[in-house]
Design a protein around this motif. Structure first.
Motif, PDB file in Angstrom:
ATOM      1  N   PRO A 294      52.709  42.186  38.611  1.00 32.78           N
ATOM      2  CA  PRO A 294      52.905  41.192  37.559  1.00 32.78           C
ATOM      3  C   PRO A 294      51.609  40.905  36.795  1.00 32.78           C
ATOM      4  CG  PRO A 294      52.583  40.087  39.636  1.00 32.78           C
ATOM      5  CD  PRO A 294      52.571  41.559  39.941  1.00 32.78           C
ATOM      6  N   VAL A 295      51.734  40.072  35.782  1.00 35.14           N
ATOM      7  CA  VAL A 295      50.553  39.569  35.073  1.00 35.14           C
ATOM      8  C   VAL A 295      49.724  38.702  36.020  1.00 35.14           C
ATOM      9  CG1 VAL A 295      49.782  38.065  33.186  1.00 35.14           C
ATOM     10  CG2 VAL A 295      51.736  39.607  32.841  1.00 35.14           C
ATOM     11  N   ILE A 296      48.422  38.838  35.946  1.00 33.28           N
ATOM     12  CA  ILE A 296      47.510  37.987  36.719  1.00 33.28           C
ATOM     13  C   ILE A 296      47.187  36.785  35.833  1.00 33.28           C
ATOM     14  CG2 ILE A 296      45.295  37.863  37.925  1.00 33.28           C
ATOM     15  CD1 ILE A 296      45.543  40.909  38.377  1.00 33.28           C
ATOM     16  N   ASP A 297      47.958  35.732  36.002  1.00 29.82           N
ATOM     17  CA  ASP A 297      47.946  34.616  35.059  1.00 29.82           C
ATOM     18  C   ASP A 297      46.577  33.946  34.935  1.00 29.82           C
ATOM     19  OD1 ASP A 297      50.657  34.880  34.372  1.00 29.82           O
ATOM     20  OD2 ASP A 297      51.288  33.709  36.110  1.00 29.82           O
ATOM     21  N   LEU A 298      45.855  33.795  36.033  1.00 27.52           N
ATOM     22  CA  LEU A 298      44.569  33.125  35.961  1.00 27.52           C
ATOM     23  C   LEU A 298      43.579  33.930  35.125  1.00 27.52           C
ATOM     24  CD1 LEU A 298      42.759  30.779  36.695  1.00 27.52           C
ATOM     25  CD2 LEU A 298      42.243  31.916  38.878  1.00 27.52           C
ATOM     26  N   SER A 299      43.657  35.235  35.176  1.00 27.04           N
ATOM     27  CA  SER A 299      42.768  36.049  34.345  1.00 27.04           C
ATOM     28  C   SER A 299      43.083  35.864  32.865  1.00 27.04           C
ATOM     29  CB  SER A 299      42.885  37.526  34.718  1.00 27.04           C
ATOM     30  OG  SER A 299      42.313  37.784  35.978  1.00 27.04           O
ATOM     31  N   VAL A 300      44.359  35.751  32.531  1.00 27.77           N
ATOM     32  CA  VAL A 300      44.733  35.501  31.140  1.00 27.77           C
ATOM     33  C   VAL A 300      44.233  34.127  30.710  1.00 27.77           C
ATOM     34  CG1 VAL A 300      46.653  35.246  29.524  1.00 27.77           C
ATOM     35  CG2 VAL A 300      46.733  37.029  31.288  1.00 27.77           C
ATOM     36  N   ALA A 301      44.366  33.140  31.576  1.00 24.26           N
ATOM     37  CA  ALA A 301      43.850  31.794  31.264  1.00 24.26           C
ATOM     38  C   ALA A 301      42.342  31.821  31.079  1.00 24.26           C
ATOM     39  CB  ALA A 301      44.241  30.828  32.379  1.00 24.26           C
ATOM     40  N   THR A 302      41.673  32.624  31.887  1.00 22.99           N
ATOM     41  CA  THR A 302      40.216  32.753  31.772  1.00 22.99           C
ATOM     42  C   THR A 302      39.841  33.354  30.431  1.00 22.99           C
ATOM     43  OG1 THR A 302      39.955  32.958  34.163  1.00 22.99           O
ATOM     44  CG2 THR A 302      38.220  33.887  32.808  1.00 22.99           C
TER      45      THR A 302
ATOM     46  N   HIS B 103      32.294  42.668  40.019  1.00 27.62           N
ATOM     47  CA  HIS B 103      33.263  43.480  40.746  1.00 27.62           C
ATOM     48  C   HIS B 103      34.464  42.602  41.069  1.00 27.62           C
ATOM     49  CE1 HIS B 103      34.395  45.998  44.514  1.00 27.62           C
ATOM     50  NE2 HIS B 103      35.127  46.341  43.467  1.00 27.62           N
ATOM     51  N   PHE B 104      35.551  42.829  40.385  1.00 28.72           N
ATOM     52  CA  PHE B 104      36.728  41.957  40.462  1.00 28.72           C
ATOM     53  C   PHE B 104      37.503  42.225  41.747  1.00 28.72           C
ATOM     54  CE2 PHE B 104      40.954  40.439  39.728  1.00 28.72           C
ATOM     55  CZ  PHE B 104      40.846  39.405  38.810  1.00 28.72           C
ATOM     56  N   THR B 105      37.626  41.208  42.559  1.00 28.10           N
ATOM     57  CA  THR B 105      38.448  41.282  43.769  1.00 28.10           C
ATOM     58  C   THR B 105      39.501  40.187  43.809  1.00 28.10           C
ATOM     59  OG1 THR B 105      36.860  39.924  44.996  1.00 28.10           O
ATOM     60  CG2 THR B 105      36.587  42.326  45.128  1.00 28.10           C
ATOM     61  N   ASP B 106      39.312  39.155  42.980  1.00 31.54           N
ATOM     62  CA  ASP B 106      40.198  37.992  43.033  1.00 31.54           C
ATOM     63  C   ASP B 106      40.024  37.205  41.733  1.00 31.54           C
ATOM     64  OD1 ASP B 106      41.752  35.965  44.960  1.00 31.54           O
ATOM     65  OD2 ASP B 106      40.293  34.846  43.782  1.00 31.54           O
ATOM     66  N   PRO B 107      41.098  36.783  41.079  1.00 27.75           N
ATOM     67  CA  PRO B 107      40.954  36.070  39.803  1.00 27.75           C
ATOM     68  C   PRO B 107      40.217  34.747  39.935  1.00 27.75           C
ATOM     69  CG  PRO B 107      43.232  36.007  40.569  1.00 27.75           C
ATOM     70  CD  PRO B 107      42.509  36.994  41.438  1.00 27.75           C
ATOM     71  N   ARG B 108      40.320  34.108  41.093  1.00 28.20           N
ATOM     72  CA  ARG B 108      39.604  32.847  41.301  1.00 28.20           C
ATOM     73  C   ARG B 108      38.103  33.084  41.351  1.00 28.20           C
ATOM     74  NH1 ARG B 108      40.222  27.837  39.911  1.00 28.20           N
ATOM     75  NH2 ARG B 108      38.040  28.115  39.276  1.00 28.20           N
ATOM     76  N   HIS B 109      37.695  34.146  42.022  1.00 31.80           N
ATOM     77  CA  HIS B 109      36.262  34.469  42.088  1.00 31.80           C
ATOM     78  C   HIS B 109      35.716  34.785  40.696  1.00 31.80           C
ATOM     79  CE1 HIS B 109      36.812  35.875  46.551  1.00 31.80           C
ATOM     80  NE2 HIS B 109      36.812  34.559  46.428  1.00 31.80           N
ATOM     81  N   TRP B 110      36.514  35.479  39.879  1.00 32.71           N
ATOM     82  CA  TRP B 110      36.104  35.797  38.512  1.00 32.71           C
ATOM     83  C   TRP B 110      35.956  34.513  37.693  1.00 32.71           C
ATOM     84  CZ3 TRP B 110      33.669  38.151  35.037  1.00 32.71           C
ATOM     85  CH2 TRP B 110      34.109  38.394  33.730  1.00 32.71           C
TER      86      TRP B 110
END
Length: 210
Positions: A90-98, A188-195
């Motif tokens: 699916p879409v990674i919603d937090l990355s889109v919000a970021t 290095h992206f492993t998690d949208p929260r970390h990004w």
């Protein structure tokens, strides 16, 4: 001596596993069961097939031609094309919000992704947020894929921004290493929260933006 990285002028997002989850094996496990999926992936180099698409080959032709070479898996291989939107989800919603938070703060946002011309056209039609990016660097149009240094050089030449002022998020460490070697800032992206937390720590966005 430690030096402070300059404020980035543009933030660059990969697509697979950064904006859209990309784990084809998981979907095939659901569709045909793990045992048959393993047999198919052992018999057919589907990720190399996809690499040919990413380099600029015709999406449908490459997938369907591959399917004809493996008649025992013909239907399932064709799904790589026919069920593409399910596969790249699916879409990674937090990355889109970021991304939208960065734009709201006046920071340019780009895409740099290994994805074919046809597969990206389908993806873009389904997900309007891609139209919010300032620049789209798509390997299928560029004729070269990450981690070749050439694709990074093409981005630099097109956008005109110093490498040290580009910040790039990608899930693959080989892609990150090439960008770092060119002087790009990287995550290095492993998690949208970390990004998101990284961007907050850099002072580029705020938690309240999300």
């Amino acid at each position: 001596m430690n030096t402070i990285a300059p404020r980035p002028e543009a933030i660059i997002f990969d697509i697979g596993n950064v904006l859209l989850r990309w784990q084809p094996e998981e979907h095939y496990d659901r569709w045909i069961g793990e045992e048959r999926r393993r047999a198919m992936f052992d018999a057919v180099d589907l990720h190399f097939m996809n690499e040919l698409v990413d380099r600029g080959g015709d999406f449908r032709d490459i997938v369907y031609d591959t399917a004809e070479k493996y008649p025992e898996f013909r239907t399932e291989i064709r799904w790589w094309h026919d069920r593409w939107l399910d596969l790249a989800s699916p879409v990674i919603d937090l990355s889109v919000a970021t991304m939208r938070a960065l734009k709201a703060h006046g920071i340019s946002v780009f895409v740099l992704s290994n994805i074919g011309r046809g597969s990206f056209a389908i993806t873009r039609d389904a997900h309007a947020f891609f139209d919010e990016f300032d620049r789209l660097y798509i390997s299928g149009h560029m004729g070269v894929t990450k981690p070749s240094p050439d694709i990074y050089a093409m981005v630099e030449a097109d956008c005109g921004i110093s490498p040290k002022r580009l910040l790039f998020a990608d899930d693959r460490i080989d892609n990150i290493n090439t960008a770092s070697a060119r002087g790009w800032q990287t995550h290095h992206f492993t998690d949208p929260r970390h990004w998101a937390d990284d961007l907050i720590a850099r002072g580029l966005i705020k938690e309240t933006d999300l």
